[in-house]
Design a protein around this motif. Structure first.
Motif, PDB file in Angstrom:
ATOM      1  N   MET A 165       0.841  -1.189   0.000  1.00  0.00           N
ATOM      2  CA  MET A 165       0.000   0.000   0.000  1.00  0.00           C
ATOM      3  C   MET A 165       0.877   1.240   0.000  1.00  0.00           C
ATOM      4  N   GLN A 166       0.591   2.189  -0.898  1.00  0.00           N
ATOM      5  CA  GLN A 166       1.298   3.455  -0.874  1.00  0.00           C
ATOM      6  C   GLN A 166       0.770   4.265   0.304  1.00  0.00           C
ATOM      7  N   GLN A 167       1.677   4.729   1.142  1.00  0.00           N
ATOM      8  CA  GLN A 167       1.268   5.211   2.459  1.00  0.00           C
ATOM      9  C   GLN A 167       0.714   6.620   2.437  1.00  0.00           C
ATOM     10  N   ASP A 168      -0.280   6.870   3.286  1.00  0.00           N
ATOM     11  CA  ASP A 168      -0.745   8.198   3.664  1.00  0.00           C
ATOM     12  C   ASP A 168      -1.172   9.056   2.477  1.00  0.00           C
ATOM     13  N   LEU A 169      -2.223   8.594   1.797  1.00  0.00           N
ATOM     14  CA  LEU A 169      -2.743   9.324   0.640  1.00  0.00           C
ATOM     15  C   LEU A 169      -4.262   9.403   0.694  1.00  0.00           C
ATOM     16  N   LEU A 170      -4.781  10.534   0.235  1.00  0.00           N
ATOM     17  CA  LEU A 170      -6.212  10.729   0.053  1.00  0.00           C
ATOM     18  C   LEU A 170      -6.505  10.775  -1.440  1.00  0.00           C
ATOM     19  N   HIS A 171      -7.410   9.911  -1.898  1.00  0.00           N
ATOM     20  CA  HIS A 171      -7.792   9.847  -3.305  1.00  0.00           C
ATOM     21  C   HIS A 171      -9.241  10.300  -3.456  1.00  0.00           C
ATOM     22  N   ARG A 172      -9.494  11.149  -4.453  1.00  0.00           N
ATOM     23  CA  ARG A 172     -10.857  11.525  -4.815  1.00  0.00           C
ATOM     24  C   ARG A 172     -11.165  10.914  -6.178  1.00  0.00           C
ATOM     25  N   VAL A 179     -22.411  10.035  -8.585  1.00  0.00           N
ATOM     26  CA  VAL A 179     -21.888   9.750  -7.248  1.00  0.00           C
ATOM     27  C   VAL A 179     -20.403  10.097  -7.246  1.00  0.00           C
ATOM     28  N   ARG A 180     -19.936  10.602  -6.125  1.00  0.00           N
ATOM     29  CA  ARG A 180     -18.495  10.847  -5.991  1.00  0.00           C
ATOM     30  C   ARG A 180     -17.968  10.041  -4.815  1.00  0.00           C
ATOM     31  N   GLY A 181     -16.662   9.815  -4.823  1.00  0.00           N
ATOM     32  CA  GLY A 181     -16.090   8.989  -3.770  1.00  0.00           C
ATOM     33  C   GLY A 181     -14.730   9.480  -3.324  1.00  0.00           C
ATOM     34  N   GLU A 182     -14.308   8.965  -2.182  1.00  0.00           N
ATOM     35  CA  GLU A 182     -12.979   9.233  -1.645  1.00  0.00           C
ATOM     36  C   GLU A 182     -12.454   7.953  -0.998  1.00  0.00           C
ATOM     37  N   LEU A 183     -11.160   7.791  -1.071  1.00  0.00           N
ATOM     38  CA  LEU A 183     -10.486   6.663  -0.426  1.00  0.00           C
ATOM     39  C   LEU A 183      -9.253   7.203   0.267  1.00  0.00           C
ATOM     40  N   VAL A 184      -9.124   6.929   1.558  1.00  0.00           N
ATOM     41  CA  VAL A 184      -7.967   7.390   2.309  1.00  0.00           C
ATOM     42  C   VAL A 184      -7.286   6.188   2.947  1.00  0.00           C
ATOM     43  N   GLN A 185      -5.952   6.177   2.882  1.00  0.00           N
ATOM     44  CA  GLN A 185      -5.144   5.114   3.487  1.00  0.00           C
ATOM     45  C   GLN A 185      -3.983   5.769   4.226  1.00  0.00           C
ATOM     46  N   ILE A 186      -3.840   5.449   5.521  1.00  0.00           N
ATOM     47  CA  ILE A 186      -2.907   6.161   6.388  1.00  0.00           C
ATOM     48  C   ILE A 186      -2.107   5.164   7.219  1.00  0.00           C
ATOM     49  N   GLU A 187      -0.800   5.384   7.282  1.00  0.00           N
ATOM     50  CA  GLU A 187       0.047   4.528   8.115  1.00  0.00           C
ATOM     51  C   GLU A 187       1.007   5.354   8.962  1.00  0.00           C
ATOM     52  N   ASN A 188       1.954   6.050   8.318  1.00  0.00           N
ATOM     53  CA  ASN A 188       2.962   6.786   9.089  1.00  0.00           C
ATOM     54  C   ASN A 188       2.343   7.842   9.993  1.00  0.00           C
ATOM     55  N   PHE A 200     -14.915   2.171   7.464  1.00  0.00           N
ATOM     56  CA  PHE A 200     -13.631   2.381   8.124  1.00  0.00           C
ATOM     57  C   PHE A 200     -12.964   1.037   8.411  1.00  0.00           C
ATOM     58  N   ALA A 201     -11.630   1.051   8.421  1.00  0.00           N
ATOM     59  CA  ALA A 201     -10.855  -0.126   8.830  1.00  0.00           C
ATOM     60  C   ALA A 201      -9.602   0.347   9.550  1.00  0.00           C
ATOM     61  N   THR A 202      -9.247  -0.319  10.642  1.00  0.00           N
ATOM     62  CA  THR A 202      -8.015  -0.003  11.364  1.00  0.00           C
ATOM     63  C   THR A 202      -7.308  -1.294  11.753  1.00  0.00           C
ATOM     64  N   GLU A 203      -6.004  -1.187  11.911  1.00  0.00           N
ATOM     65  CA  GLU A 203      -5.200  -2.323  12.375  1.00  0.00           C
ATOM     66  C   GLU A 203      -4.011  -1.775  13.152  1.00  0.00           C
ATOM     67  N   VAL A 204      -3.878  -2.180  14.403  1.00  0.00           N
ATOM     68  CA  VAL A 204      -2.750  -1.752  15.228  1.00  0.00           C
ATOM     69  C   VAL A 204      -2.065  -2.985  15.789  1.00  0.00           C
ATOM     70  N   THR A 205      -0.773  -3.111  15.524  1.00  0.00           N
ATOM     71  CA  THR A 205       0.030  -4.200  16.064  1.00  0.00           C
ATOM     72  C   THR A 205       1.245  -3.608  16.770  1.00  0.00           C
ATOM     73  N   ALA A 206       2.111  -4.475  17.263  1.00  0.00           N
ATOM     74  CA  ALA A 206       3.330  -3.995  17.924  1.00  0.00           C
ATOM     75  C   ALA A 206       4.247  -3.276  16.947  1.00  0.00           C
ATOM     76  N   ASP A 207       4.112  -3.569  15.661  1.00  0.00           N
ATOM     77  CA  ASP A 207       5.035  -3.042  14.658  1.00  0.00           C
ATOM     78  C   ASP A 207       4.462  -1.906  13.827  1.00  0.00           C
ATOM     79  N   THR A 208       3.144  -1.815  13.728  1.00  0.00           N
ATOM     80  CA  THR A 208       2.589  -0.823  12.806  1.00  0.00           C
ATOM     81  C   THR A 208       1.178  -0.424  13.218  1.00  0.00           C
ATOM     82  N   ALA A 209       0.702   0.632  12.605  1.00  0.00           N
ATOM     83  CA  ALA A 209      -0.687   1.070  12.768  1.00  0.00           C
ATOM     84  C   ALA A 209      -1.184   1.551  11.417  1.00  0.00           C
ATOM     85  N   LYS A 210      -2.315   1.028  10.985  1.00  0.00           N
ATOM     86  CA  LYS A 210      -2.882   1.402   9.696  1.00  0.00           C
ATOM     87  C   LYS A 210      -4.354   1.780   9.875  1.00  0.00           C
ATOM     88  N   ALA A 211      -4.786   2.747   9.101  1.00  0.00           N
ATOM     89  CA  ALA A 211      -6.194   3.136   9.093  1.00  0.00           C
ATOM     90  C   ALA A 211      -6.579   3.485   7.667  1.00  0.00           C
TER      91      ALA A 211
END
Length: 281
Positions: A1-8, A16-25, A154-165
């Motif tokens: 996944m390419q990190q920390d981007l907002l797509h419209r 209909v319009r949409g947005e997709l956001v993927q965040i890690e760092n 929404f989706a989130t994942e937090v582990t000892a090594d990383t955090a993604k939303a």
């Protein structure tokens, strides 16, 4: 996944319009060293996603704050951001966290959305937290404020090594009402098939192609998201001036120094007796 981007994106033939956001760092930096309980980390991740989506939705230049506050174990949780997708966030606890829903965490409370444009008047919207999840509370906000059918995932994942939303957003366009509702219903049914691991683990083009390959989504240039606290030594000095020299020198006498910690990034600013006198001289 390419990190920390907002797509419209929009669709060729659908209103209909949409947005997709993927965040890690940004997410990792925001929660690092705060020792939040797991449900609070998840809540902040979802609130971060929501704030990013809102900045794109509202199309403004300036700052935004999205805050949850109530009488539950989480006194408040807030994300501050701007139209450049610079984000920071914090949660304050006032009791033991024993559940994971909005009601469990915030209790009886509100979502407060404050928009401070660079030009124009400040706006504040307040919505009661009447649902168990943040996405449903936000959908309620859009229904009240814009009267436009809106869905969020929404989706989130937090582990000892990383955090993604990550988050997916759909909203009807205010054009042909009958057609837009039909278009929205079609895309909503497809979007309901999205899995958390797809939102969190696949790049945006792959996610949108898998979901909407027959509907030809057209992506705009993505916008980068970053963690930016905004604290500085100069801002800390400005705050110390309001305390007064005598009280600060007494603090130095008792503790050897004055230490001010940023609540957001946890950076410490240290001032000794010479520093205090220099501020007021």
């Amino acid at each position: 996944m390419q990190q920390d981007l907002l797509h419209r994106y929009i669709f060729d033939q659908l209103d209909v319009r949409g947005e997709l956001v993927q965040i890690e760092n940004t997410y990792q930096e925001m929660i690092a060293n705060h020792n939040y309980p797991a449900p609070v980390q998840t809540l902040l991740g979802e609130l971060l996603v929501a704030t990013c989506l809102l900045t794109a939705t509202l199309k403004f230049e300036g700052e935004i704050a999205v805050q949850l506050q109530g009488d539950g174990p989480v006194k408040y949780a807030v994300i501050n951001g701007d139209d450049k997708q610079n984000m920071r966030g914090i949660a304050r606890l006032q009791g033991e966290v024993t559940g994971s829903s909005i009601k469990d965490l915030i209790g009886n409370g509100y979502m407060v959305i404050t928009i401070t444009p660079t030009k124009g008047e400040r706006y504040q919207g307040i919505v009661p937290l009447e649902h168990d999840s943040l996405d449903k509370c936000l959908e309620n906000y859009f229904e009240q404020s814009e009267q436009l059918k809106t869905r969020l995932w929404f989706a989130t994942e937090v582990t000892a090594d990383t955090a993604k939303a990550a988050g997916l957003f759909l909203q009807v366009l205010p054009v042909n009402k009958d057609k837009s509702v039909e278009d929205f219903t079609h895309l909503e049914a497809i979007s309901n098939t999205i899995k958390d691991e797809e939102l969190l683990g696949l790049d945006a083009n792959t996610v949108l192609t898998r979901l909407y390959h027959e509907d030809n989504p057209q992506l705009f240039e993505p916008q980068s998201i970053s963690f930016r606290c905004g604290c500085s030594r100069d801002k800390t000095i400005a705050a110390l001036v309001n305390v007064g020299q005598d009280e600060l020198l007494a603090d130095v006498q008792a503790n050897g120094e004055v230490k001010i910690s940023c609540h957001y990034c946890l950076k410490d600013y240290i001032f000794n007796e010479q520093d205090i006198k220099a501020i007021f001289n």
